[in-house]
Enzyme design. Sequence first.
Site, PDB file in Angstrom:
ATOM      1  N   CYS A   1      29.016 -30.523  90.640  1.00 23.73           N
ATOM      2  CA  CYS A   1      29.848 -31.497  89.932  1.00 23.73           C
ATOM      3  C   CYS A   1      31.259 -31.533  90.521  1.00 23.73           C
ATOM      4  O   CYS A   1      31.439 -32.072  91.606  1.00 23.73           O
ATOM      5  CB  CYS A   1      29.831 -31.219  88.442  1.00 23.73           C
ATOM      6  SG  CYS A   1      30.086 -32.730  87.510  1.00 23.73           S
TER       7      CYS A   1
ATOM      8  N   HIS B   1      24.295 -31.076  87.318  1.00 24.06           N
ATOM      9  CA  HIS B   1      24.333 -29.636  87.028  1.00 24.06           C
ATOM     10  C   HIS B   1      22.929 -29.029  87.100  1.00 24.06           C
ATOM     11  O   HIS B   1      22.223 -29.000  86.084  1.00 24.06           O
ATOM     12  CB  HIS B   1      24.895 -29.396  85.625  1.00 24.06           C
ATOM     13  CG  HIS B   1      26.354 -29.682  85.500  1.00 24.06           C
ATOM     14  ND1 HIS B   1      27.310 -28.718  85.687  1.00 24.06           N
ATOM     15  CD2 HIS B   1      27.023 -30.829  85.218  1.00 24.06           C
ATOM     16  CE1 HIS B   1      28.505 -29.253  85.511  1.00 24.06           C
ATOM     17  NE2 HIS B   1      28.365 -30.532  85.231  1.00 24.06           N
TER      18      HIS B   1
ATOM     19  N   GLU C   1      22.100 -26.013  87.185  1.00 22.25           N
ATOM     20  CA  GLU C   1      21.973 -24.741  86.449  1.00 22.25           C
ATOM     21  C   GLU C   1      21.270 -24.895  85.105  1.00 22.25           C
ATOM     22  O   GLU C   1      20.654 -23.949  84.618  1.00 22.25           O
ATOM     23  CB  GLU C   1      23.354 -24.090  86.262  1.00 22.25           C
ATOM     24  CG  GLU C   1      24.338 -24.793  85.325  1.00 22.25           C
ATOM     25  CD  GLU C   1      25.201 -25.843  86.005  1.00 22.25           C
ATOM     26  OE1 GLU C   1      24.758 -26.410  87.027  1.00 22.25           O
ATOM     27  OE2 GLU C   1      26.310 -26.120  85.499  1.00 22.25           O
TER      28      GLU C   1
HETATM   29  N1  GLN Z   1      36.134 -33.464  86.205  1.00 23.11           N
HETATM   30  C1  GLN Z   1      35.088 -34.090  86.945  1.00 23.11           C
HETATM   31  C2  GLN Z   1      34.649 -35.400  86.319  1.00 23.11           C
HETATM   32  O1  GLN Z   1      34.935 -35.647  85.189  1.00 23.11           O
HETATM   33  C3  GLN Z   1      33.917 -33.151  87.133  1.00 23.11           C
HETATM   34  C4  GLN Z   1      33.270 -32.753  85.842  1.00 23.11           C
HETATM   35  C5  GLN Z   1      32.371 -31.547  85.990  1.00 23.11           C
HETATM   36  O2  GLN Z   1      32.501 -30.774  86.934  1.00 23.11           O
HETATM   37  N2  GLN Z   1      31.485 -31.322  85.041  1.00 23.11           N
HETATM   38  O3  GLN Z   1      33.994 -36.189  86.937  1.00 23.11           O
END
Ligand code: GLN
Length: 538
Positions: free
Chosen positions: A383, A509, A511
């Site tokens: 992410c 994600h 995970e």
């Molecule tokens: N802050 C980033 C976004 O909002 C990544 C979010 C995250 O890593 N879950 O896109």
Amino acid sequence: MTKYVFVTGGVVSGLGKGITASSLALLLKSRGYKVFMQKFDPYINVDPGTMNPIQHGEVFVTYDGCETDLDLGHYERFIDEELNYTSNITSGKIYSSVIEKERRGDYLGATVQMVPHVTNEIKNKVYEAGNVTGADIVITEIGGTVGDIESQSMIEALRQIQYEKGSDNTFFVHCTLVPYIYGSNELKTKPTQNSVRDLRNMGIRPDALVCRAPFDTGINIKKKLSMFCSVPVENVIDSIDVKNIYEIPINYYNQGFDEIVLKQFGLPIKKANLDYWKKLIKTVDSLKDEIEIALVGKYVELHDAYISVAEALKHAGYKYNYKVNINWVDSESLEKDDVNLKEVFKNSRGILVPGGFGTRGTNGKMKAITYARTNKIPYLGICLGMQLAVIEFARNVLKLEDATSTEFDSMCKNPVIDLMADQKSVSNMGGTLRLGNYECTLVSDTLASKIYGTNKILERHRHRYEFNNKYREELESKGLVISGINDANNLVEIVELKNHPFFIASQFHPEFKSRPTRPHPLFDAFVGASISNSHEKK
Ligand code: GLN
């Protein structure tokens, strides 16, 4: 008809109520029943989405896009079932829905009260979980300890369910502490007696007690608890301290915990299939080697803030017979000019940058990414860890001055990471989050397609910002490989690098989908590459 198990806690928090609930669920599933799990959190937040990870730990995301308590991650990993929007209910969610109904006039002029309006709402959430999933057994854990002001309406709702459905359809498990007193050298039952009395004051008689103790409580303690708490002696279950949490379901199985529940429900006791679980315990107990992986984040002081990532790394390690040790690196600490990255990553064979929000610490993470890219150390970005990998590449390889994300600088010249056009109009807070499952098509002949061994995947998201397609061609021309795309919205979901042993980063994600007996492909490949890297170093 669905049967309902409720798991409450007494005496102190942190007894492992969640592990007890999921262990029981695992045993019932192993006997062929369809199980589903739910967590009730008494706090007033509507969901933990806005809570500080340093206080509350990770926000777990379900496939249908709910931001939930991290306990749901433990549930999913234990029972290997995907949970949904009915799985995490907070007081905030209950109250806001009651108030919404009140404003709409649904209560037809009635005075809206804790009983029956709030309690009905809670009961409906329990029944809804059974109805939407068609589960044979729904297991609901109540957060906090019995007697907390916040959870009283929840306990009252459960009392009503016990009354409505009867004891052949409901089962109450109460988890307590049986402390050992040094000096007099004995286990003490009084705290348990007191907390059961609190529960009975609220009209609930537990069907089983799960007693956390340093060792087996023994028949005399069990008889005493049975007598004082009106629980049959065989329904007093020991939950002794273990060094490997995967042993807990087996400890319960050996005490017939699941059989007691099924008997009360009048359900047949089918043969349990637990061989796969016993094999896991053996693997975890006899890992042959160790490897260190660096996790560079800004919430590293609370490891729970990255609990699913840490678990996913462990799971992948099991497959290779390796214990994964995490080198917790505070990203801000890397921002000092005189930081010696070589020293920080001295023993780390792979570098992982997980998700995150906001600007703080991002320059430190970017330094770690440069280090992994230029020193050919395996890298997994998740992410924000993908967004920063793109920014780092744009700045240092494409030489795109000031490349950044509009999350960090809304007026920047080169927003390689940006909001989608239609999001910009949603709110000045930066649009709404992209949450839950999205399909991703993998590009053939890429690392991603090799890792997954398929061309369509479903993964869970939680972010606002996206790879900016305006820069796609330029970045690709310099060697950034776009290997995963969400076709429906034309969004870049995975990037990787050529001429690097292992450099891959995903907008989603991974995970959240890892399981102890089935590591996630990206973590599996990343840990595998890190192990190969460690062999080269030897
Ligand atoms: N802050 C980033 C976004 O909002 C990544 C979010 C995250 O890593 N879950 O896109």
